[in-house]
Design an enzyme around this catalytic site. Structure first.
Site, mmCIF file in Angstrom:
data_model
loop_
_atom_site.group_PDB
_atom_site.id
_atom_site.type_symbol
_atom_site.label_atom_id
_atom_site.label_comp_id
_atom_site.label_asym_id
_atom_site.label_seq_id
_atom_site.Cartn_x
_atom_site.Cartn_y
_atom_site.Cartn_z
ATOM 1 N N LYS A 1 -5.277 10.070 -1.593
ATOM 2 C CA LYS A 1 -5.585 8.972 -1.490
ATOM 3 C C LYS A 1 -7.096 9.011 -0.453
ATOM 4 C CE LYS A 1 -4.208 4.809 -1.730
ATOM 5 N NZ LYS A 1 -3.845 3.274 -1.319
HETATM 6 O O1 G3P Z 1 -2.214 0.330 -1.687
HETATM 7 C C1 G3P Z 1 -3.510 -0.424 -1.686
HETATM 8 C C2 G3P Z 1 -3.485 -1.874 -2.293
HETATM 9 O O2 G3P Z 1 -1.673 -2.063 -3.559
HETATM 10 C C3 G3P Z 1 -3.818 -3.014 -1.289
HETATM 11 O O3 G3P Z 1 -3.281 -4.559 -1.842
HETATM 12 O O4 G3P Z 1 -2.681 -6.598 -1.349
HETATM 13 O O5 G3P Z 1 -4.045 -5.201 0.586
HETATM 14 O O6 G3P Z 1 -5.164 -6.200 -1.630
HETATM 15 P P1 G3P Z 1 -4.317 -5.525 -1.105
#
Ligand code: G3P
Length: 220
Positions: free
Chosen positions: A85
């Protein structure tokens, strides 16, 4: 549609790996840090928990081109299941193009617009990760962005796969599957909610009680 678990928690990864419904996992520096484990140790545990056919998304922390290359090559060399990533910045897009040319699979993360996603595809990203929930958090339409990316990619036959990230609800997962994304990455609790249903539990209780009341015997 492929389903990834958005977590670096080994207990969660173990449980869903055993259940057999996930195709891989996504992590990020926040998810890795909340485990309290050293990153190297954590990555080793993740590798030994998941089977050979799973995808493991690990993120660089460098923000400049040269160090992104160093970190991405190091992560990729660890295991054939790794997808690296990289954030959607100028250096990130440039690094994606270079690394993809070397055969390293790149997931461009922190994507918030269809225009960013268009450039990710041109940079030969393997995955693009639009953060739908974070767009919804600021009252922007995450789903509209997903639909736009799907249309753009289909218009031009881009091979980059759309990875719906930042899931906030079961409704998001339904919308993701209806919009034709390639993959969704979900926190543990929503994957559990996908299969738990009160009518399933109630129906099963009824079946078993009817069986018992009739003094039935099973064949084995
Ligand atoms: O892994 C990346 C993403 O899914 C993060 O999600 O919940 O931190 O906005 P969030």
């Amino acid at each position: 549609m492929k389903i990834f678990l958005d977590s670096a928690n080994i207990d969660e990864i173990k449980e869903l790996e055993r259940l057999g419904v996930i195709d891989g996992i996504t992590t990020n520096p926040t998810l890795a840090s909340v485990t309290g484990k050293k990153f190297k140790d954590l990555v080793g545990e993740i590798f030994s928990t998941l089977s050979d056919d799973k995808i493991i998304n690990l993120e660089v922390i460098a923000t400049d081109y040269d160090n992104m290359l160093i970190q991405a090559r190091a992560l990729s060399a660890l295991d054939k299941r790794v997808v690296v990533k990289i954030p959607c910045t100028e250096d990130g897009l440039r690094a994606c193009k270079t690394l993809s040319g070397e055969g390293i699979r790149i997931n461009i993360t922190l994507v918030f617009s269809a225009m960013q996603a268009l450039l990710c595809a041109n940079a030969n990203a393997y995955y693009v990760s639009p953060f739908v929930g974070r767009l919804d958090d600021i009252s922007s339409s995450g789903i509209r962005t997903i639909d736009d990316i799907r249309t753009i990619y289909d218009n031009y036959g881009y091979k980059t796969q759309i990875l719906f990230a930042s899931v906030r609800s079961l409704e998001h997962i339904l919308q993701a599957s209806l919009s034709g994304v390639d993959i969704i990455t979900s926190p543990y609790k929503f994957i559990k909610q996908m299969y738990n249903h009160p009518l399933t539990d109630k129906g099963l209780d009824q079946f078993l009680s009817d069986w018992k009341n009739a003094n039935q015997e099973f064949i084995v």
